[in-house]
Write a protein that holds these residues in place. Sequence first.
Motif, mmCIF file in Angstrom:
data_model
loop_
_atom_site.group_PDB
_atom_site.id
_atom_site.type_symbol
_atom_site.label_atom_id
_atom_site.label_comp_id
_atom_site.label_asym_id
_atom_site.label_seq_id
_atom_site.Cartn_x
_atom_site.Cartn_y
_atom_site.Cartn_z
ATOM 1 N N MET A 1 15.367 -5.139 -26.733
ATOM 2 C CA MET A 1 15.437 -4.327 -25.512
ATOM 3 C C MET A 1 15.029 -2.884 -25.805
ATOM 4 O O MET A 1 15.487 -2.274 -26.773
ATOM 5 C CB MET A 1 16.857 -4.357 -24.945
ATOM 6 N N LYS A 2 14.147 -2.373 -24.969
ATOM 7 C CA LYS A 2 13.687 -1.001 -25.157
ATOM 8 C C LYS A 2 14.759 -0.010 -24.719
ATOM 9 O O LYS A 2 15.413 -0.200 -23.698
ATOM 10 C CB LYS A 2 12.419 -0.751 -24.357
ATOM 11 N N THR A 3 14.917 1.025 -25.505
ATOM 12 C CA THR A 3 15.823 2.115 -25.141
ATOM 13 C C THR A 3 15.023 3.400 -25.050
ATOM 14 O O THR A 3 13.879 3.484 -25.519
ATOM 15 C CB THR A 3 16.925 2.282 -26.204
ATOM 16 N N ILE A 4 15.626 4.411 -24.433
ATOM 17 C CA ILE A 4 14.949 5.703 -24.336
ATOM 18 C C ILE A 4 14.628 6.236 -25.734
ATOM 19 O O ILE A 4 13.514 6.702 -25.998
ATOM 20 C CB ILE A 4 15.821 6.716 -23.567
ATOM 21 N N SER A 5 15.590 6.134 -26.647
ATOM 22 C CA SER A 5 15.391 6.641 -28.008
ATOM 23 C C SER A 5 14.233 5.945 -28.716
ATOM 24 O O SER A 5 13.405 6.594 -29.356
ATOM 25 C CB SER A 5 16.670 6.474 -28.832
ATOM 26 N N SER A 6 14.167 4.613 -28.605
ATOM 27 C CA SER A 6 13.111 3.872 -29.306
ATOM 28 C C SER A 6 11.729 4.174 -28.726
ATOM 29 O O SER A 6 10.744 4.303 -29.464
ATOM 30 C CB SER A 6 13.388 2.374 -29.250
ATOM 31 N N VAL A 7 11.641 4.305 -27.391
ATOM 32 C CA VAL A 7 10.358 4.596 -26.762
ATOM 33 C C VAL A 7 9.904 6.016 -27.097
ATOM 34 O O VAL A 7 8.719 6.257 -27.387
ATOM 35 C CB VAL A 7 10.460 4.408 -25.227
ATOM 36 N N VAL A 8 10.842 6.971 -27.079
ATOM 37 C CA VAL A 8 10.499 8.354 -27.443
ATOM 38 C C VAL A 8 10.028 8.412 -28.891
ATOM 39 O O VAL A 8 9.049 9.094 -29.226
ATOM 40 C CB VAL A 8 11.719 9.284 -27.242
ATOM 41 N N GLU A 9 10.703 7.696 -29.785
ATOM 42 C CA GLU A 9 10.310 7.706 -31.195
ATOM 43 C C GLU A 9 8.908 7.141 -31.385
ATOM 44 O O GLU A 9 8.096 7.691 -32.137
ATOM 45 C CB GLU A 9 11.310 6.894 -32.026
ATOM 46 N N GLN A 10 8.602 6.052 -30.718
ATOM 47 C CA GLN A 10 7.262 5.473 -30.827
ATOM 48 C C GLN A 10 6.196 6.424 -30.296
ATOM 49 O O GLN A 10 5.104 6.529 -30.852
ATOM 50 C CB GLN A 10 7.206 4.136 -30.067
ATOM 51 N N TYR A 11 6.518 7.118 -29.220
ATOM 52 C CA TYR A 11 5.577 8.096 -28.645
ATOM 53 C C TYR A 11 5.279 9.202 -29.651
ATOM 54 O O TYR A 11 4.125 9.561 -29.874
ATOM 55 C CB TYR A 11 6.168 8.681 -27.363
ATOM 56 N N ILE A 12 6.335 9.756 -30.276
ATOM 57 C CA ILE A 12 6.168 10.871 -31.203
ATOM 58 C C ILE A 12 5.431 10.439 -32.465
ATOM 59 O O ILE A 12 4.594 11.174 -32.994
ATOM 60 C CB ILE A 12 7.539 11.480 -31.574
ATOM 61 N N LYS A 13 5.711 9.234 -32.951
ATOM 62 C CA LYS A 13 5.088 8.761 -34.187
ATOM 63 C C LYS A 13 3.583 8.608 -34.059
ATOM 64 O O LYS A 13 2.862 8.603 -35.064
ATOM 65 C CB LYS A 13 5.710 7.421 -34.607
ATOM 66 N N LYS A 14 3.097 8.467 -32.828
ATOM 67 C CA LYS A 14 1.654 8.325 -32.618
ATOM 68 C C LYS A 14 0.940 9.679 -32.609
ATOM 69 O O LYS A 14 -0.284 9.731 -32.501
ATOM 70 C CB LYS A 14 1.380 7.601 -31.286
ATOM 71 N N LYS A 15 1.702 10.771 -32.728
ATOM 72 C CA LYS A 15 1.127 12.117 -32.668
ATOM 73 C C LYS A 15 1.610 12.917 -33.878
ATOM 74 O O LYS A 15 2.642 13.598 -33.808
ATOM 75 C CB LYS A 15 1.516 12.804 -31.366
ATOM 76 N N PRO A 16 0.877 12.828 -35.004
ATOM 77 C CA PRO A 16 1.337 13.438 -36.259
ATOM 78 C C PRO A 16 1.649 14.925 -36.171
ATOM 79 O O PRO A 16 2.661 15.382 -36.705
ATOM 80 C CB PRO A 16 0.162 13.182 -37.217
ATOM 81 N N PHE A 17 0.808 15.701 -35.498
ATOM 82 C CA PHE A 17 1.045 17.139 -35.435
ATOM 83 C C PHE A 17 2.306 17.440 -34.622
ATOM 84 O O PHE A 17 3.067 18.347 -34.946
ATOM 85 C CB PHE A 17 -0.161 17.861 -34.831
ATOM 86 N N LEU A 18 2.528 16.669 -33.571
ATOM 87 C CA LEU A 18 3.726 16.839 -32.765
ATOM 88 C C LEU A 18 4.961 16.455 -33.579
ATOM 89 O O LEU A 18 5.998 17.127 -33.523
ATOM 90 C CB LEU A 18 3.638 15.980 -31.508
ATOM 91 N N GLN A 19 4.843 15.399 -34.372
ATOM 92 C CA GLN A 19 5.948 14.960 -35.226
ATOM 93 C C GLN A 19 6.332 16.045 -36.227
ATOM 94 O O GLN A 19 7.506 16.342 -36.434
ATOM 95 C CB GLN A 19 5.539 13.682 -35.965
ATOM 96 N N SER A 20 5.325 16.668 -36.828
ATOM 97 C CA SER A 20 5.595 17.728 -37.801
ATOM 98 C C SER A 20 6.219 18.944 -37.139
ATOM 99 O O SER A 20 7.158 19.549 -37.679
ATOM 100 C CB SER A 20 4.287 18.135 -38.495
ATOM 101 N N ALA A 21 5.722 19.315 -35.965
ATOM 102 C CA ALA A 21 6.258 20.475 -35.259
ATOM 103 C C ALA A 21 7.708 20.249 -34.844
ATOM 104 O O ALA A 21 8.534 21.158 -34.882
ATOM 105 C CB ALA A 21 5.399 20.781 -34.030
ATOM 106 N N LEU A 22 8.036 19.014 -34.465
ATOM 107 C CA LEU A 22 9.422 18.689 -34.125
ATOM 108 C C LEU A 22 10.327 18.840 -35.345
ATOM 109 O O LEU A 22 11.430 19.384 -35.251
ATOM 110 C CB LEU A 22 9.509 17.255 -33.602
ATOM 111 N N ALA A 23 9.853 18.350 -36.492
ATOM 112 C CA ALA A 23 10.644 18.426 -37.715
ATOM 113 C C ALA A 23 10.922 19.864 -38.111
ATOM 114 O O ALA A 23 11.944 20.175 -38.721
ATOM 115 C CB ALA A 23 9.927 17.699 -38.852
ATOM 116 N N GLN A 24 10.005 20.771 -37.735
ATOM 117 C CA GLN A 24 10.180 22.186 -38.074
ATOM 118 C C GLN A 24 10.932 22.968 -36.999
ATOM 119 O O GLN A 24 11.207 24.158 -37.169
ATOM 120 C CB GLN A 24 8.801 22.826 -38.303
#
Length: 219
Positions: A1-24
């Motif tokens: 079952m899809k959850t908000i957290s899992s869908v958001v994580e998949q979205y972010i993982k497809k965008k490396p620069f966005l993923q790095s900026a979030l981590a910072q």
Amino acid sequence: MKTISSVVEQYIKKKPFLQSALAQGIINLTSLSRIVKPEIEEALGKDVRNGAIVMALKRLSDDMEFRATHKIVKVLKNIGEITVRSSLTDYTFLVSDTILVQQAKLLEEINQNQDVFFTSSRGVNELNIVVSNTVDQTVERLFNAEKQTQKAENLSSITVKLPAENVSVPGIYYFIFQRLAWEGIVLYEVISTTNEFTILVNDEQVDVAFKTIKDLKTL
């Protein structure tokens, strides 16, 4: 079952620069939630509150900061010797039946001169040779019958010694090259061994590239 957290994580993982900026921690999560909301709702097939997306982003960014950044920074703090060489020329030739013979002749001629920089890499269709410009005439004489596809002059190399654990921590090269890209550094070549890599840049950019890599040790 899809959850908000899992869908958001998949979205972010497809965008490396966005993923790095979030981590910072340099992104406004409320603003980002408004941008990603339509795609999250489409994936879930229902309406989603901005607050729920913000919470998912917050949990994700906290987790990413520890998982991605902690191990990488630990390795980068242990970067070893950084060596810079200037006045280099980069040659690219098409692979042929005779090119390795000519390369062997080149090595034989320059082997006794410890001041000459030499490195080479071979792909499926191309052979790359980087040498000190003092032996340009030697290269052009020996490879005269080969098909040259590119020659770049006035280049500098930066060779970085990495700690042995670099092979077991994902994201090391991405982290380094990302910062070079942010500084607008153009990489002519990247040549690596197990615990060492060399980048080739224009002479005019070598100072900025060197500082960018050196500053990684103080993260």
